[in-house]
Design an enzyme around this catalytic site. Structure first.
Site, mmCIF file in Angstrom:
data_model
loop_
_atom_site.group_PDB
_atom_site.id
_atom_site.type_symbol
_atom_site.label_atom_id
_atom_site.label_comp_id
_atom_site.label_asym_id
_atom_site.label_seq_id
_atom_site.Cartn_x
_atom_site.Cartn_y
_atom_site.Cartn_z
ATOM 1 N N ALA A 65 0.855 -1.184 0.000
ATOM 2 C CA ALA A 65 0.000 0.000 0.000
ATOM 3 C C ALA A 65 0.893 1.237 0.000
ATOM 4 C CB ALA A 65 -0.899 -0.014 1.221
ATOM 5 N N GLY A 109 0.644 -5.186 0.898
ATOM 6 C CA GLY A 109 -0.587 -5.278 0.104
ATOM 7 C C GLY A 109 -0.355 -5.885 -1.270
ATOM 8 N N GLU A 112 -0.506 -9.439 -0.711
ATOM 9 C CA GLU A 112 -1.904 -9.783 -0.391
ATOM 10 C C GLU A 112 -2.779 -9.805 -1.639
ATOM 11 O OE1 GLU A 112 -1.957 -6.704 2.575
ATOM 12 O OE2 GLU A 112 -2.254 -8.156 4.193
HETATM 13 N N1 DAK Z 1 4.606 3.239 -0.781
HETATM 14 C C1 DAK Z 1 4.981 4.398 -1.362
HETATM 15 N N2 DAK Z 1 6.123 4.542 -2.087
HETATM 16 C C2 DAK Z 1 6.898 3.447 -2.224
HETATM 17 C C3 DAK Z 1 6.562 2.195 -1.658
HETATM 18 C C4 DAK Z 1 5.347 2.110 -0.903
HETATM 19 N N3 DAK Z 1 4.901 0.975 -0.365
HETATM 20 N N4 DAK Z 1 7.535 1.322 -1.970
HETATM 21 C C5 DAK Z 1 8.426 1.997 -2.707
HETATM 22 N N5 DAK Z 1 8.064 3.277 -2.863
HETATM 23 C C6 DAK Z 1 8.751 4.334 -3.599
HETATM 24 C C7 DAK Z 1 9.961 4.825 -2.825
HETATM 25 O O1 DAK Z 1 9.581 5.766 -1.826
HETATM 26 C C8 DAK Z 1 10.784 5.438 -3.926
HETATM 27 O O2 DAK Z 1 10.241 6.685 -4.260
HETATM 28 P P1 DAK Z 1 11.199 7.989 -4.451
HETATM 29 O O3 DAK Z 1 11.978 8.117 -3.216
HETATM 30 O O4 DAK Z 1 12.050 7.618 -5.663
HETATM 31 O O5 DAK Z 1 10.236 9.103 -4.700
HETATM 32 C C9 DAK Z 1 10.508 4.497 -5.104
HETATM 33 O O6 DAK Z 1 9.290 3.823 -4.797
HETATM 34 C C10 DAK Z 1 11.585 3.438 -5.278
HETATM 35 O O7 DAK Z 1 11.749 2.771 -4.047
HETATM 36 P P2 DAK Z 1 13.178 2.573 -3.352
HETATM 37 O O8 DAK Z 1 14.104 3.680 -3.683
HETATM 38 O O9 DAK Z 1 12.919 2.310 -1.900
HETATM 39 O O10 DAK Z 1 13.672 1.245 -4.081
HETATM 40 P P3 DAK Z 1 14.648 0.123 -3.521
HETATM 41 O O11 DAK Z 1 14.915 -0.775 -4.681
HETATM 42 O O12 DAK Z 1 15.814 0.738 -2.809
HETATM 43 O O13 DAK Z 1 13.822 -0.682 -2.415
HETATM 44 C C11 DAK Z 1 11.837 -1.811 -1.587
HETATM 45 C C12 DAK Z 1 12.687 -1.412 -2.825
HETATM 46 C C13 DAK Z 1 10.560 -2.472 -2.125
HETATM 47 C C14 DAK Z 1 12.602 -2.830 -0.741
HETATM 48 C C15 DAK Z 1 11.514 -0.543 -0.746
HETATM 49 O O14 DAK Z 1 10.985 0.444 -1.618
HETATM 50 C C16 DAK Z 1 10.517 -0.801 0.329
HETATM 51 O O15 DAK Z 1 10.861 -1.346 1.397
HETATM 52 N N6 DAK Z 1 9.252 -0.368 0.142
HETATM 53 C C17 DAK Z 1 8.221 -0.446 1.133
HETATM 54 C C18 DAK Z 1 7.705 -1.851 1.274
HETATM 55 C C19 DAK Z 1 6.652 -1.978 2.357
HETATM 56 O O16 DAK Z 1 6.894 -1.645 3.554
HETATM 57 N N7 DAK Z 1 5.435 -2.400 1.986
HETATM 58 C C20 DAK Z 1 4.337 -2.598 2.927
HETATM 59 C C21 DAK Z 1 3.508 -1.328 3.001
HETATM 60 S S1 DAK Z 1 2.112 -1.480 4.131
HETATM 61 C C22 DAK Z 1 -5.557 -2.822 3.643
HETATM 62 C C23 DAK Z 1 -5.062 -3.057 2.406
HETATM 63 C C24 DAK Z 1 -3.702 -3.118 2.203
HETATM 64 C C25 DAK Z 1 -2.821 -2.866 3.246
HETATM 65 C C26 DAK Z 1 -3.333 -2.615 4.487
HETATM 66 C C27 DAK Z 1 -4.708 -2.572 4.696
HETATM 67 N N8 DAK Z 1 -6.981 -2.776 3.880
HETATM 68 C C28 DAK Z 1 -7.864 -3.291 2.810
HETATM 69 C C29 DAK Z 1 -7.534 -2.319 5.120
HETATM 70 C C30 DAK Z 1 -1.392 -2.904 2.963
HETATM 71 C C31 DAK Z 1 -0.434 -2.340 3.728
HETATM 72 C C32 DAK Z 1 0.948 -2.298 3.200
HETATM 73 O O17 DAK Z 1 1.240 -2.814 2.165
#
Ligand code: DAK
Length: 259
Positions: A65, A109, A112
């Site tokens: 997300a 997400g 998921e």
């Molecule tokens: N959100 C927003 N931006 C993101 C992102 C994310 N999840 N993942 C990556 N980006 C963006 C980065 O901020 C960066 O943007 P800029 O800085 O260039 O503007 C760009 O994408 C490239 O990312 P990185 O520079 O970080 O790239 P790397 O190769 O170094 O790293 C990575 C890739 C995937 C390991 C890293 O980006 C990362 O850790 N991302 C976050 C992963 C994460 O924590 N995902 C879980 C998020 S919480 C629900 C439905 C769904 C959900 C909950 C409830 N309901 C129906 C109630 C879901 C929740 C989640 O998913």
């Protein structure tokens, strides 16, 4: 219909949806969830479409997300507005077979969403994870439930507690993905597989989804009973007569959409 966060096309009788927010690794925004639901509604209503493929980019299926969008929210907003629930469930409710073709990151997400599809084809580059704990939350869209049922408690707990990612080989070993495919041919292979499904009897394919998914919802004896009743009901379909006649006559069946 034009979209800003996804690309949509049809290839023969397959609907293809490509998540398309390259600057954010396909992070799932509310807009993306809404557009995905719209595209699924259109494919579901289209009699020409027999199966659907959902994919992302080479680098990311979806990195979760959109954290930047979620960051400022507080509990009453998420609860009262039922944060991105509307539309999200649309994927799990899709009645036509839907394949996730995953390359790169499928996190949070993103994992998921892949789990809500009927099966996952993975490129060797695929990485699956539930890293929500690293940003101070936990899975919120079925990850703790679907992942646990598929890979078991131990792996699911470790992934959810540490944020560790699974690579494609471990995911295949664990039953999370059905097959690993070379990244360069991932989408073509997924579309080819979906095309094969689309040539089957439409009601039979939809019923397969229904009976297999029942395995996750009920006891073994109830599931087997349900499967048997549904099997018996298949004899009401023109496609059952056509399929069995074609076998006996040594020809290809000609399923006519099943209605
Ligand atoms: N959100 C927003 N931006 C993101 C992102 C994310 N999840 N993942 C990556 N980006 C963006 C980065 O901020 C960066 O943007 P800029 O800085 O260039 O503007 C760009 O994408 C490239 O990312 P990185 O520079 O970080 O790239 P790397 O190769 O170094 O790293 C990575 C890739 C995937 C390991 C890293 O980006 C990362 O850790 N991302 C976050 C992963 C994460 O924590 N995902 C879980 C998020 S919480 C629900 C439905 C769904 C959900 C909950 C409830 N309901 C129906 C109630 C879901 C929740 C989640 O998913």
């Amino acid at each position: 219909m034009s979209y800003r966060t996804i690309l949509v096309e049809t290839r023969e009788n397959v609907g293809l949806i490509i998540l398309n927010r390259p600057d954010a690794l396909n992070a799932i925004s509310q807009e993306l969830v809404g557009e995905l639901a719209k595209a699924l509604n259109i494919f579901e209503a289209d009699d020409e479409v027999g199966a659907i493929v959902l994919t992302g980019s080479e680098k990311a299926f979806a990195a979760g997300a959109d954290i930047k969008e979620m960051q400022g929210k507080r509990w009453p907003d998420t609860f009262v507005d039922d944060f991105i629930t509307d539309g999200w469930e649309r994927i799990a409710q899709c009645r036509k077979p839907i394949i996730a073709a995953v390359a790169g990151f499928a996190l949070g997400g993103g994992c998921e969403i892949a789990l809500m599809c009927d099966f996952i084809l993975a490129a060797e580059t695929a990485r699956f994870g539930q890293p929500e704990i690293k940003i101070g939350v936990w899975p919120g869209a079925g990850g703790s439930q679907r992942l646990t049922r598929i890979v078991g408690k131990s792996k699911s707990m470790e992934m959810c507690l540490t944020g560790r990612m699974m690579d494609a080989e471990e995911a295949e070993r664990s039953g999370l993905v059905s097959r690993i495919v070379p990244a360069a041919s991932l989408v073509d292979e997924a579309v080819k597989t979906a095309q094969l499904i689309a040539t089957m009897s439409r009601p039979a394919a939809m019923m397969v989804k229904d009976v297999v998914n029942r395995a996750y919802e009920t006891t073994l004896s109830e599931g087997v009973r349900y499967e048997r009743r549904m099997f018996q009901a298949s004899f009401a379909m023109p496609d059952q007569r056509e399929g069995m006649a074609a076998f006996v006559e040594k020809r290809k069946p000609n399923f006519g959409g099943g209605k």
